[in-house]
Design an enzyme around this catalytic site. Sequence first.
Site, PDB file in Angstrom:
ATOM      1  N   SER A  48      -9.975   2.135   2.616  1.00 33.39           N
ATOM      2  CA  SER A  48      -8.709   2.979   1.678  1.00 33.39           C
ATOM      3  C   SER A  48      -7.927   2.198   0.880  1.00 33.39           C
ATOM      4  O   SER A  48      -7.391   2.357   0.132  1.00 33.39           O
ATOM      5  CB  SER A  48      -8.119   3.844   2.429  1.00 33.39           C
ATOM      6  OG  SER A  48      -7.331   3.410   3.522  1.00 33.39           O
TER       7      SER A  48
ATOM      8  N   LYS B 156       0.951  -1.332   0.017  1.00 30.40           N
ATOM      9  CA  LYS B 156      -0.121  -0.011   0.077  1.00 30.40           C
ATOM     10  C   LYS B 156       0.927   1.145  -0.047  1.00 30.40           C
ATOM     11  O   LYS B 156       1.940   1.353   0.604  1.00 30.40           O
ATOM     12  CB  LYS B 156      -0.852  -0.218   1.199  1.00 30.40           C
ATOM     13  CG  LYS B 156      -1.821   1.003   1.326  1.00 30.40           C
ATOM     14  CD  LYS B 156      -2.710   0.897   2.365  1.00 30.40           C
ATOM     15  CE  LYS B 156      -3.999   2.057   2.552  1.00 30.40           C
ATOM     16  NZ  LYS B 156      -4.899   2.012   3.410  1.00 30.40           N
TER      17      LYS B 156
ATOM     18  N   SER C  45     -10.352   0.080   6.683  1.00 32.67           N
ATOM     19  CA  SER C  45      -9.593   0.209   5.436  1.00 32.67           C
ATOM     20  C   SER C  45      -9.196  -1.290   4.726  1.00 32.67           C
ATOM     21  O   SER C  45      -8.658  -1.321   3.690  1.00 32.67           O
ATOM     22  CB  SER C  45      -8.695   1.359   5.219  1.00 32.67           C
ATOM     23  OG  SER C  45      -9.242   2.335   4.992  1.00 32.67           O
TER      24      SER C  45
HETATM   25  N1  GLN Z   1     -13.309   4.861   5.782  1.00 30.59           N
HETATM   26  C1  GLN Z   1     -12.900   5.270   7.274  1.00 30.59           C
HETATM   27  C2  GLN Z   1     -12.403   6.738   6.912  1.00 30.59           C
HETATM   28  O1  GLN Z   1     -12.489   7.169   5.917  1.00 30.59           O
HETATM   29  C3  GLN Z   1     -11.837   4.462   7.378  1.00 30.59           C
HETATM   30  C4  GLN Z   1     -10.459   4.616   6.745  1.00 30.59           C
HETATM   31  C5  GLN Z   1      -9.133   3.660   7.139  1.00 30.59           C
HETATM   32  O2  GLN Z   1      -9.625   2.790   7.877  1.00 30.59           O
HETATM   33  N2  GLN Z   1      -8.221   3.987   6.847  1.00 30.59           N
HETATM   34  O3  GLN Z   1     -12.036   7.292   7.803  1.00 30.59           O
END
Ligand code: GLN
Length: 484
Positions: free
Chosen positions: A149, A74, A173
């Site tokens: 994400s 990532k 995410s």
């Molecule tokens: N979707 C959540 C956010 O936008 C979690 C994102 C994540 O786990 N990095 O904060």
Amino acid sequence: MSIQYKTISELRSMLDAKKISSKEIVEETFNLIERNSDLNAFITLNKDAAIAKSIEIENSSVKSSLHGIPIAQKDLFCTKDLRTTCGSNILSNFIPPYSATVIENLENAGCISVGKTNMDEFAMGSSNETSFFGGVVNPWGDKLVPGGSSGGSASAVAAGIVPAATGTDTGGSIRQPASLCGITGLKPTYGRISRWGMIAFASSLDQAGPMARTAEDCAIMLNEMCSHDTKDTTSLSEDIPDFTKELNASIKGLKIGIVKEFDMSKLDDNVVSIFEESKKHYESLGAEFVEVSLPNISLSVPAYYVVAPAECSSNLSRFDGVKFGQRSENPINLEELYIKTRSEGFGDEVKRRILIGSYVLSAGFYDAYYKKAQQVRRLIKNDFDSAFKEVDVIMSPTTRGAAFKAGSKGSDPIQMYLEDLFTIPANLAGLPAMSIPNGMVDNKPIGLQLIGNFLDEKRILQVAHSFQKSTDWHLKTPEGNKLS
Ligand code: GLN
């Protein structure tokens, strides 16, 4: 010989039997990346270095399960001498002088980093639509988002390009994109894996973890990703077990908690019936279901959307055009340098979070918002502590539905935030949790979430593995589905 859709374990056997060399695997991986370039799963490729390493390690004495295996990273993990953007314009030319501990651990185990995967900007999002480098396509359908994400990692694994990838999970995410792409993803206990060299979003919630096709491969990855790291003060010093051991242990008599307060009426009908099917399946394997109560669980999303933006507003203050990355041209003074750099460098969602975070931390509102959210967080953690006195794991759907169309939730951030309804509680409580494929809705995969007690990754991996030994949802591939 095709390597597409192969697991780490399968590639390991092929390598050990000398049916293929690591160099051939890596070259074939880059062919797959090219053939699937419309997925937009990668931001930066590491082709020359990857091929060089595959040749160099051929005769090395390191013999871990990951030796010679291609992995996608990532783009939130710093990689020495390899561009690391975190999906943002502001870091679009940032080349770190060091690698994250996770990357070092994996590379020391002999894995080959083939490239950096696309992601929501600074990991803020649930659909990969906030990336400066454009959205990622879910291989299960042309206009479908992969979730976020860690959308690029999920898409690359689901398309069978790499057997596994790294992800990070602040509120879901790893698990949410795993669910939407039909793969297996694990968020470990907070502190299990070092955060050193991970670009921080919300430091008290961020945790790295593996994304792969199977629970077994997640266990193999986890073995190499974990370490006690003195460079991260929240890194745990507890013993790190061999997560692949006892994967096959029976789950007879296992007590699985079902959360009374999770409101199933907000889910697609199909998701509910698939969830019920999975419960029956676990019963047939000898598990027992127990209702548990998490009375404060409905406050998870609101508490998260105070704590996470608060921490993000503080963490992202370092991107000011002086210390890292992009700097705006010809500012007339220092203040304008900051304003222009940050206005140009950050996307809308990141700006929204910085504004909310600065607001809830400001002197007049701190007690009303930030302090309250932290108190709620403690109550949620206490709820889990009580529940785990009665059960071994807690089970829920991972997401409310299957993958949705790009652009369909664009105008209402709250709809997007609710994507993580089931995943956020484990982050607030610091608990390990994973998502495994457990069914299909209209030809699109969905996932089942297993939440474990503190440091009990081994147990959820066991529970996931027992499901995967007796079902084939995790073996389904999107082959032929791409344009549907
Ligand atoms: N979707 C959540 C956010 O936008 C979690 C994102 C994540 O786990 N990095 O904060």
